[in-house]
Design an enzyme around this catalytic site. Structure first.
Site, PDB file in Angstrom:
ATOM      1  N   ASP A  54       4.130  -7.512   8.047  1.00  0.00           N
ATOM      2  CA  ASP A  54       3.199  -8.640   8.128  1.00  0.00           C
ATOM      3  C   ASP A  54       3.298  -9.491   6.861  1.00  0.00           C
ATOM      4  O   ASP A  54       2.597 -10.501   6.726  1.00  0.00           O
ATOM      5  CB  ASP A  54       1.767  -8.192   8.437  1.00  0.00           C
ATOM      6  CG  ASP A  54       1.195  -7.246   7.411  1.00  0.00           C
ATOM      7  OD1 ASP A  54       1.919  -6.883   6.462  1.00  0.00           O
ATOM      8  OD2 ASP A  54       0.016  -6.864   7.553  1.00  0.00           O
ATOM      9  N   SER A  55       4.233  -9.132   5.961  1.00  0.00           N
ATOM     10  CA  SER A  55       4.602 -10.028   4.854  1.00  0.00           C
ATOM     11  C   SER A  55       5.200 -11.312   5.419  1.00  0.00           C
ATOM     12  O   SER A  55       5.386 -12.286   4.685  1.00  0.00           O
ATOM     13  CB  SER A  55       5.590  -9.347   3.902  1.00  0.00           C
ATOM     14  OG  SER A  55       6.657  -8.755   4.615  1.00  0.00           O
ATOM     15  N   ASP A  93       4.825  -4.022  11.949  1.00  0.00           N
ATOM     16  CA  ASP A  93       3.468  -3.877  11.411  1.00  0.00           C
ATOM     17  C   ASP A  93       2.436  -4.269  12.453  1.00  0.00           C
ATOM     18  O   ASP A  93       2.561  -5.333  13.082  1.00  0.00           O
ATOM     19  CB  ASP A  93       3.281  -4.806  10.208  1.00  0.00           C
ATOM     20  CG  ASP A  93       3.491  -4.106   8.884  1.00  0.00           C
ATOM     21  OD1 ASP A  93       3.373  -2.868   8.826  1.00  0.00           O
ATOM     22  OD2 ASP A  93       3.771  -4.812   7.901  1.00  0.00           O
ATOM     23  N   LYS A 123       3.850   0.349  12.338  1.00  0.00           N
ATOM     24  CA  LYS A 123       3.309   0.777  11.044  1.00  0.00           C
ATOM     25  C   LYS A 123       1.881   0.255  10.930  1.00  0.00           C
ATOM     26  O   LYS A 123       1.600  -0.854  11.390  1.00  0.00           O
ATOM     27  CB  LYS A 123       4.157   0.246   9.892  1.00  0.00           C
ATOM     28  CG  LYS A 123       3.568   0.531   8.494  1.00  0.00           C
ATOM     29  CD  LYS A 123       4.566   0.329   7.395  1.00  0.00           C
ATOM     30  CE  LYS A 123       4.716  -1.078   6.890  1.00  0.00           C
ATOM     31  NZ  LYS A 123       3.486  -1.689   6.352  1.00  0.00           N
ATOM     32  N   GLU A 125      -1.733   0.436   8.111  1.00  0.00           N
ATOM     33  CA  GLU A 125      -2.163   0.746   6.747  1.00  0.00           C
ATOM     34  C   GLU A 125      -3.395   1.648   6.743  1.00  0.00           C
ATOM     35  O   GLU A 125      -4.258   1.530   7.622  1.00  0.00           O
ATOM     36  CB  GLU A 125      -2.488  -0.556   5.989  1.00  0.00           C
ATOM     37  CG  GLU A 125      -1.288  -1.472   5.832  1.00  0.00           C
ATOM     38  CD  GLU A 125      -1.588  -2.743   5.030  1.00  0.00           C
ATOM     39  OE1 GLU A 125      -2.737  -2.902   4.548  1.00  0.00           O
ATOM     40  OE2 GLU A 125      -0.668  -3.565   4.891  1.00  0.00           O
ATOM     41  N   GLU A 192       3.285   2.167  -1.525  1.00  0.00           N
ATOM     42  CA  GLU A 192       3.440   0.873  -2.201  1.00  0.00           C
ATOM     43  C   GLU A 192       2.712   0.863  -3.532  1.00  0.00           C
ATOM     44  O   GLU A 192       1.516   1.158  -3.609  1.00  0.00           O
ATOM     45  CB  GLU A 192       2.922  -0.260  -1.297  1.00  0.00           C
ATOM     46  CG  GLU A 192       3.070  -1.626  -1.947  1.00  0.00           C
ATOM     47  CD  GLU A 192       2.953  -2.801  -0.976  1.00  0.00           C
ATOM     48  OE1 GLU A 192       2.867  -2.591   0.255  1.00  0.00           O
ATOM     49  OE2 GLU A 192       2.962  -3.940  -1.476  1.00  0.00           O
TER      50      GLU A 192
HETATM   51  O1  KIV Z   1       4.692  -6.215   5.192  1.00  0.00           O
HETATM   52  C1  KIV Z   1       5.586  -5.698   4.512  1.00  0.00           C
HETATM   53  O2  KIV Z   1       6.618  -6.315   4.199  1.00  0.00           O
HETATM   54  C2  KIV Z   1       5.397  -4.338   4.053  1.00  0.00           C
HETATM   55  C3  KIV Z   1       6.350  -3.807   3.031  1.00  0.00           C
HETATM   56  C4  KIV Z   1       6.057  -4.371   1.706  1.00  0.00           C
HETATM   57  C5  KIV Z   1       6.384  -2.333   3.011  1.00  0.00           C
HETATM   58  O3  KIV Z   1       4.494  -3.682   4.475  1.00  0.00           O
END
Ligand code: KIV
Length: 275
Positions: A54-55, A93, A123, A125, A192
């Protein structure tokens, strides 16, 4: 029923592959990607895992945090990536508030990511507070990767992107969270921005692999955001980041040359036109 589709004939990376890599001591390489072209390049280079992080909120959409990302955004990016990948494991994510309200909603979000986007795993969190959710998603047949330490979706709770779990209490909690996630059935955990010593302890205490970002060399694998490691994002320079290219300068140079050639009439030339 035949399981020998085009992609299953390739030496595809699965969640079991990455668990086996921990056991055999082979480090796991993971990079983010958000679109077809980049994903094809990263996959062809032989990366083990592609994370549709989600980056994307920061590097694709230009938001300051990952909070605004929606499930629809993530499904779109993930489906673009999946179309570009033949070998790597593709993990997507689940965005902020697509899995925290109820377990039912989390199951629906994870299911949509698999069915509509074609993700191979998701994924999410958090630690103890998402353990029941993780268990239910895994029970439904969807592999889950955990994410501990700096969890950017909680930025408004932390108030900062600084290193997490430096104090003993938080470090102990993180270690316990990792154990609870493993018990709930995750196949791997991203760590992280936590101290190297703590990442080592977590890595040694789990059977499933840890993938670090700013968590030192003892994790079972490493992940970076593609745009950061390619040097596309020149204003982001955390200590943990190694830049493997300077694409910001390369691209600026290419765009400048194009402009110059257009203005001077040098482009297009004799061979770059139809007669
Ligand atoms: O969203 C993302 O890119 C991440 C990584 C930094 C692990 O969760």
């Amino acid at each position: 029923m035949s399981t020998q589709g085009r992609k299953t004939r390739l030496d595809k990376v699965t969640t079991q592959t990455v668990v086996n890599m921990k056991q055999s001591g082979e480090k796991i390489s993971m990079l983010t990607a958000y679109d077809f072209t980049m994903a094809s390049i990263v996959d062809s280079a032989g990366i083990d895992v592609i994370l549709v992080g989600d980056s994307a909120s920061n590097v694709m959409a230009g938001f300051d945090t990952t909070v605004p990302m929606t499930l629809e955004h993530m499904i779109y990016h993930t489906s673009c990536v999946v179309r570009g990948v033949e070998r790597a494991l593709v993990i997507a994510d689940l965005p902020f508030m697509s899995y925290q309200v109820t377990i039912k909603e989390a199951l629906i979000s994870a299911g949509r990511m698999m069915k509509e986007a074609g993700a191979h795993a998701i994924k999410l969190e958090g630690g103890r507070y998402v353990a029941d959710t993780v268990k239910r998603i895994v029970d439904a047949g969807i592999p889950v990767m955990g994410h501990l330490g700096l969890t950017p979706q909680s930025i408004y709770k932390f108030g900062t992107y600084k290193v997490r779990a430096k104090e003993e209490k938080e470090a102990e909690e993180l270690l316990e969270d990792a154990r609870l996630l493993e018990e709930a059935g995750v196949f791997a955990i991203v760590l992280e921005k936590i101290p190297t010593g703590l990442a080592k302890k977590v890595t040694e205490s789990l059977a499933v692999p840890t993938i670090g970002i700013g968590a030192g060399p003892h994790c079972d694998g490493q992940v970076l955001v593609l745009h950061d490691m390619l040097g596309l994002n020149k204003d982001f320079s955390p200590r943990f980041l190694r830049r493997y290219a300077d694409l910001h300068s390369e691209m600026t140079g290419a765009v400048t040359s194009f402009m110059k050639d257009v203005k001077s009439g040098d482009f297009p030339n004799e061979n770059e036109q139809y007669k």
